[in-house]
Scaffold this motif. Sequence first.
Motif, mmCIF file in Angstrom:
data_model
loop_
_atom_site.group_PDB
_atom_site.id
_atom_site.type_symbol
_atom_site.label_atom_id
_atom_site.label_comp_id
_atom_site.label_asym_id
_atom_site.label_seq_id
_atom_site.Cartn_x
_atom_site.Cartn_y
_atom_site.Cartn_z
ATOM 1 N N ALA A 1 0.790 -1.222 0.280
ATOM 2 C CA ALA A 1 -0.129 -0.087 -0.087
ATOM 3 C C ALA A 1 0.946 1.185 -0.164
ATOM 4 C CB ALA A 1 -0.887 -0.189 1.245
ATOM 5 N N PHE B 1 2.705 4.478 -0.763
ATOM 6 C CA PHE B 1 2.244 5.702 -1.444
ATOM 7 C C PHE B 1 3.238 6.880 -1.713
ATOM 8 C CE2 PHE B 1 0.614 10.214 -1.235
ATOM 9 C CZ PHE B 1 -0.307 10.108 -2.423
ATOM 10 N N ALA C 1 -1.855 2.734 -5.084
ATOM 11 C CA ALA C 1 -2.197 3.886 -4.223
ATOM 12 C C ALA C 1 -2.086 5.099 -4.872
ATOM 13 C CB ALA C 1 -1.412 3.814 -2.994
ATOM 14 N N ALA D 1 -4.801 5.729 -7.530
ATOM 15 C CA ALA D 1 -5.990 6.355 -6.708
ATOM 16 C C ALA D 1 -5.989 7.665 -6.473
ATOM 17 C CB ALA D 1 -6.223 5.220 -5.568
#
Lengths: 334, 284
Positions: A269, A271, A290, A293
């Motif tokens: 995850a 980022f 991530a 998104a």
Amino acid sequence: MADTSAATARARVSASRAGEKSRTSWLTTQLEDERVLGYVLLVPAFLLIIVFIAYPFALGVWMALTDKVVGQPGSFVGLANFAKLLDSDIFRTAAWNTVFFTVVATAIKAALGMWLAVLLNRKFRLSRVTRAAVLLPFIVPTVLSTLVWLWMLDGTFSVFNWILRWLWDLELSVFGLVVKEDFGYIRGPNWLGDPAWAMGSIIMANVWRGLPFFAISFLAALQTVPTELYDAAEIDGASGWRKFWNVTLPMIKPVAIVVVVFSFVVTFADFQLVYVLTRGGPYNSTHLLATLAYQISMHAGNLGEGAATALFMVPLLFVVIVLQLTYLRRIGVD
Amino acid sequence: MSTSAFVGETYRKRLIVFYIPLFLFVFAMLFPFFWMLITSIKTDAELYNRRVSPFLVRDPTFEHWRMLFQDTLFLQWVWNTLWVAVVSTGISLFAGVLGGYALARLTFRGSTVFSIWIFITYLVPPALLFIPLTGVMSFFGLMDSRASLMFAYPTFLVPFCIWLLIGYFQTIPKELEECARIDGATRVQAMVKIVLPLAVPGILSAGIFAFTLSWNEFLYALVFLSSPENKTVPVGVTGELILGDVFFWGPLMAGALFGSVPVAIVYSFFVEHYVSGMTGAVKG
């Protein structure tokens, strides 16, 4: 008249005191019951989890099924966002990058972390200071340490490329062997600007940051291995490598698996690294789920599509967790 | 003679399999920090000259440090980060200590299910929740305020604290509590006066972890905060010191250096707790 009012006041005070007393004792008796106390103690955690995790998660699932954009209510579109994403090259690249980045970075961190842990497990002067120093990359804010990587990997002023150029000049002046006049990479790779190098650079920065966690956790596990086992192996004539493979590794396997799962989930995850180093570029070649998104929801404003992108993390996370937990259970049974 | 040859051999072996690899590891781990420092004290003229060796500082200057502290909101960001980290650590420890005690010590319906859910939420990454959380925060009117982070950070801190503290509470003998109850203490008194004082080292580890995790958080702070004066250090340094494509490397590296110092200080005081907490979290 005054007397009676004073008396009623006094009566009221004592009545309220009595009430207070009985209320306290009622509460105390209730809290003596484990079943009541258990729920009461969990109320703060429960409220936080419902309001700021469970509800947002459900809301995210709902948003992913709508075409919501910033500032407007969306309407239900079913699985259109997911279909659109699966059809897009950028999304597929990001999904592949996420898997590749996570697997490769975790594997390197585990291997190097094990090596460093074995080194730190020896007795030597300054061992405490060394352990503290090695943990430093894990302590400082990731974004800030990633900024120094951005500077060290700069297209023009990269210190690594300065060293490469210096070595090249040294080679020219000492040996004078010109392999090829403009051998591109001797001038240094374009670390972050070249799609072929960018993912490698990101993995390098991630390994630097995550290595201490592996090393210190493995070190803690190594210290729980009884020395008698090594003595026994030595009597049986085992070499250093054999001792590592047949004694150390099996003994620390349970801890190692927990560490790898945890790191896998965090790396997955990630980022900040990509956000700071490349923002997903060049040509969207380094996006992770991530960062994609974030770009779709916060830059383009397509909240529904962004939420759908983030949700693609769930099945992958779920598979990893279930696989590792069943594996843990299996070795637990053995 | 054969002995000295033997000693020489092992020393050489020790050098190759131990000292050199360890030195390389330590060097690689610390080099970026050296680079932060050295970049922040060079003049711009030297910083952007590719002909001179970047390893030497010919003309050290504190101009970039002065710029960071006087011309930017850096101190305000430090204050914001500190405030957010302290409050969210406090909230998380409160919820975490109570929840951890309940799940470690008390038997009630649903405690196992709740433990499993705590473990799952522990693994939910911020990247999964930041988009809908933006909606929740604006519903409460908290967007662009430090309060948004004080409520958002406990989402990953509370499961973490509970998980770490369950393990810690289990190491405290149950008999101590039972003795206190035989002497007439209520269950709550036994918890507050007997168990919690004994759990202080564990609570401290959880607190240090929670503090550093909130100091370092980036994604929520990036999404929720927009005014420069409300930002935290990670978001302020990356957001306000990079204007478009122009990177002010001197002040940036000074910001990275001084943004790292507070956590490094906290960490250096509690390094033993930190390491034991980390291994506790791994084993739990």
